[in-house]
Design a protein around this motif. Structure first.
Motif, PDB file in Angstrom:
ATOM      1  N   MET A   1       0.853  -1.171   0.000  1.00 21.37           N
ATOM      2  CA  MET A   1       0.000   0.000   0.000  1.00 21.37           C
ATOM      3  C   MET A   1       0.903   1.239   0.000  1.00 21.37           C
ATOM      4  SD  MET A   1      -3.166   0.894   2.606  1.00 21.37           S
ATOM      5  CE  MET A   1      -3.937  -0.679   2.429  1.00 21.37           C
ATOM      6  N   SER A   2       0.590   2.201  -0.815  1.00 21.76           N
ATOM      7  CA  SER A   2       1.423   3.401  -0.921  1.00 21.76           C
ATOM      8  C   SER A   2       1.251   4.308   0.291  1.00 21.76           C
ATOM      9  CB  SER A   2       1.068   4.168  -2.194  1.00 21.76           C
ATOM     10  OG  SER A   2      -0.185   4.806  -2.058  1.00 21.76           O
ATOM     11  N   ASP A   3       2.267   5.132   0.528  1.00 25.63           N
ATOM     12  CA  ASP A   3       2.193   6.097   1.624  1.00 25.63           C
ATOM     13  C   ASP A   3       1.020   7.050   1.436  1.00 25.63           C
ATOM     14  OD1 ASP A   3       4.364   5.036   2.908  1.00 25.63           O
ATOM     15  OD2 ASP A   3       5.784   6.562   2.198  1.00 25.63           O
ATOM     16  N   ALA A   4       0.770   7.435   0.185  1.00 27.92           N
ATOM     17  CA  ALA A   4      -0.333   8.363  -0.078  1.00 27.92           C
ATOM     18  C   ALA A   4      -1.673   7.743   0.299  1.00 27.92           C
ATOM     19  CB  ALA A   4      -0.328   8.784  -1.546  1.00 27.92           C
ATOM     20  N   LEU A   5      -1.856   6.469  -0.040  1.00 25.86           N
ATOM     21  CA  LEU A   5      -3.113   5.799   0.293  1.00 25.86           C
ATOM     22  C   LEU A   5      -3.246   5.629   1.806  1.00 25.86           C
ATOM     23  CD1 LEU A   5      -5.688   4.508  -0.713  1.00 25.86           C
ATOM     24  CD2 LEU A   5      -4.437   2.366  -0.994  1.00 25.86           C
ATOM     25  N   ILE A   6      -2.160   5.276   2.472  1.00 22.84           N
ATOM     26  CA  ILE A   6      -2.185   5.144   3.928  1.00 22.84           C
ATOM     27  C   ILE A   6      -2.542   6.474   4.577  1.00 22.84           C
ATOM     28  CG2 ILE A   6      -0.733   4.761   5.969  1.00 22.84           C
ATOM     29  CD1 ILE A   6       0.766   2.642   4.254  1.00 22.84           C
ATOM     30  N   ASN A   7      -1.923   7.563   4.118  1.00 22.59           N
ATOM     31  CA  ASN A   7      -2.228   8.886   4.675  1.00 22.59           C
ATOM     32  C   ASN A   7      -3.657   9.303   4.369  1.00 22.59           C
ATOM     33  OD1 ASN A   7       0.194   9.320   5.955  1.00 22.59           O
ATOM     34  ND2 ASN A   7       1.108  10.391   4.239  1.00 22.59           N
ATOM     35  N   GLY A   8      -4.139   8.961   3.183  1.00 22.41           N
ATOM     36  CA  GLY A   8      -5.524   9.280   2.836  1.00 22.41           C
ATOM     37  C   GLY A   8      -6.508   8.552   3.740  1.00 22.41           C
ATOM     38  N   LEU A   9      -6.262   7.261   3.969  1.00 23.81           N
ATOM     39  CA  LEU A   9      -7.136   6.491   4.865  1.00 23.81           C
ATOM     40  C   LEU A   9      -7.037   6.977   6.307  1.00 23.81           C
ATOM     41  CD1 LEU A   9      -6.571   2.905   3.413  1.00 23.81           C
ATOM     42  CD2 LEU A   9      -8.607   4.345   3.167  1.00 23.81           C
ATOM     43  N   ALA A  10      -5.826   7.311   6.747  1.00 23.17           N
ATOM     44  CA  ALA A  10      -5.648   7.828   8.104  1.00 23.17           C
ATOM     45  C   ALA A  10      -6.362   9.166   8.267  1.00 23.17           C
ATOM     46  CB  ALA A  10      -4.170   7.979   8.432  1.00 23.17           C
ATOM     47  N   GLY A  11      -6.269  10.023   7.268  1.00 25.93           N
ATOM     48  CA  GLY A  11      -6.967  11.310   7.318  1.00 25.93           C
ATOM     49  C   GLY A  11      -8.469  11.128   7.358  1.00 25.93           C
ATOM     50  N   ALA A  12      -8.989  10.191   6.557  1.00 23.43           N
ATOM     51  CA  ALA A  12     -10.425   9.918   6.558  1.00 23.43           C
ATOM     52  C   ALA A  12     -10.861   9.374   7.917  1.00 23.43           C
ATOM     53  CB  ALA A  12     -10.773   8.922   5.453  1.00 23.43           C
ATOM     54  N   GLY A  13     -10.082   8.456   8.462  1.00 24.71           N
ATOM     55  CA  GLY A  13     -10.408   7.889   9.771  1.00 24.71           C
ATOM     56  C   GLY A  13     -10.367   8.927  10.872  1.00 24.71           C
ATOM     57  N   GLY A  14      -9.345   9.771  10.844  1.00 29.72           N
ATOM     58  CA  GLY A  14      -9.249  10.841  11.841  1.00 29.72           C
ATOM     59  C   GLY A  14     -10.402  11.812  11.744  1.00 29.72           C
ATOM     60  N   GLY A  15     -10.794  12.140  10.522  1.00 28.62           N
ATOM     61  CA  GLY A  15     -11.935  13.033  10.328  1.00 28.62           C
ATOM     62  C   GLY A  15     -13.229  12.435  10.852  1.00 28.62           C
ATOM     63  N   ILE A  16     -13.412  11.136  10.645  1.00 27.88           N
ATOM     64  CA  ILE A  16     -14.613  10.455  11.136  1.00 27.88           C
ATOM     65  C   ILE A  16     -14.651  10.478  12.662  1.00 27.88           C
ATOM     66  CG2 ILE A  16     -15.670   8.166  11.393  1.00 27.88           C
ATOM     67  CD1 ILE A  16     -14.910   7.687   8.434  1.00 27.88           C
ATOM     68  N   ILE A  17     -13.529  10.161  13.297  1.00 32.86           N
ATOM     69  CA  ILE A  17     -13.481  10.153  14.764  1.00 32.86           C
ATOM     70  C   ILE A  17     -13.772  11.543  15.324  1.00 32.86           C
ATOM     71  CG2 ILE A  17     -11.932   9.875  16.754  1.00 32.86           C
ATOM     72  CD1 ILE A  17     -10.612   7.560  15.108  1.00 32.86           C
ATOM     73  N   ALA A  18     -13.150  12.555  14.749  1.00 37.75           N
ATOM     74  CA  ALA A  18     -13.382  13.924  15.216  1.00 37.75           C
ATOM     75  C   ALA A  18     -14.839  14.327  15.035  1.00 37.75           C
ATOM     76  CB  ALA A  18     -12.468  14.892  14.473  1.00 37.75           C
ATOM     77  N   GLN A  19     -15.418  13.941  13.914  1.00 35.65           N
ATOM     78  CA  GLN A  19     -16.814  14.284  13.648  1.00 35.65           C
ATOM     79  C   GLN A  19     -17.748  13.586  14.636  1.00 35.65           C
ATOM     80  OE1 GLN A  19     -17.400  16.569  11.583  1.00 35.65           O
ATOM     81  NE2 GLN A  19     -19.496  16.429  10.947  1.00 35.65           N
ATOM     82  N   LEU A  20     -17.481  12.318  14.940  1.00 35.49           N
ATOM     83  CA  LEU A  20     -18.314  11.589  15.900  1.00 35.49           C
ATOM     84  C   LEU A  20     -18.274  12.230  17.283  1.00 35.49           C
ATOM     85  CD1 LEU A  20     -17.471   7.896  14.937  1.00 35.49           C
ATOM     86  CD2 LEU A  20     -19.693   9.038  14.705  1.00 35.49           C
ATOM     87  N   ILE A  21     -17.116  12.735  17.668  1.00 34.96           N
ATOM     88  CA  ILE A  21     -16.973  13.332  18.994  1.00 34.96           C
ATOM     89  C   ILE A  21     -17.643  14.703  19.068  1.00 34.96           C
ATOM     90  CG2 ILE A  21     -15.274  14.290  20.620  1.00 34.96           C
ATOM     91  CD1 ILE A  21     -13.394  11.994  19.687  1.00 34.96           C
TER      92      ILE A  21
END
Length: 126
Positions: free
Chosen positions: A1-21
């Motif tokens: 998996m590329s670094d860009a894809l990992i960072n994209g997924l991490a950013g999406a996950g972080g955004g979801i967690i922040a939004q839920l809180i």
């Protein structure tokens, strides 16, 4: 998996967690902004206390699930925007690092990405 894809997924996950809180607070904030008549008690309370009082009031009158009304489209938007941003940020950052190293080989700069380049990468990613 590329670094860009990992960072994209991490950013999406972080955004979801922040939004839920923060979503219940955003719901109450939106309601407070649209109210025309502010009660005297709310004027006396601090902003954070107003938010939590508003959360409790909505939960008591309409149920806890109402604090999360409209969450799904918000999560989709947040995950998409954050994922795309961080994906392209990594791709453009890699290109900026390669360009900086090429400049160093030519005797220009120290091979690191400077502040201006970092700002351009962030702006283009956004």
């Amino acid at each position: 998996m590329s670094d860009a894809l990992i960072n994209g997924l991490a950013g999406a996950g972080g955004g979801i967690i922040a939004q839920l809180i923060t979503y219940p607070l955003q719901t109450v904030n939106t309601r407070q902004q649209t109210e025309r008549d502010m009660k005297k008690e709310r004027r006396k309370l601090g902003t954070v206390e107003q938010m939590f009082q508003g959360d409790r009031q909505v939960a008591k009158q309409e149920g806890w699930t109402r604090l999360y009304g409209g969450l799904t489209p918000s999560l989709v938007g947040t995950a998409t925007s954050q994922g795309v941003y961080y994906y392209f940020y990594q791709i453009l950052r890699n290109k900026a690092e390669v360009a900086a190293l090429e400049h160093r080989k030519k005797g220009i700069g120290d091979g690191s990405v400077g502040m201006f380049s970092s700002l351009v990468v962030a702006a283009l990613s956004g």
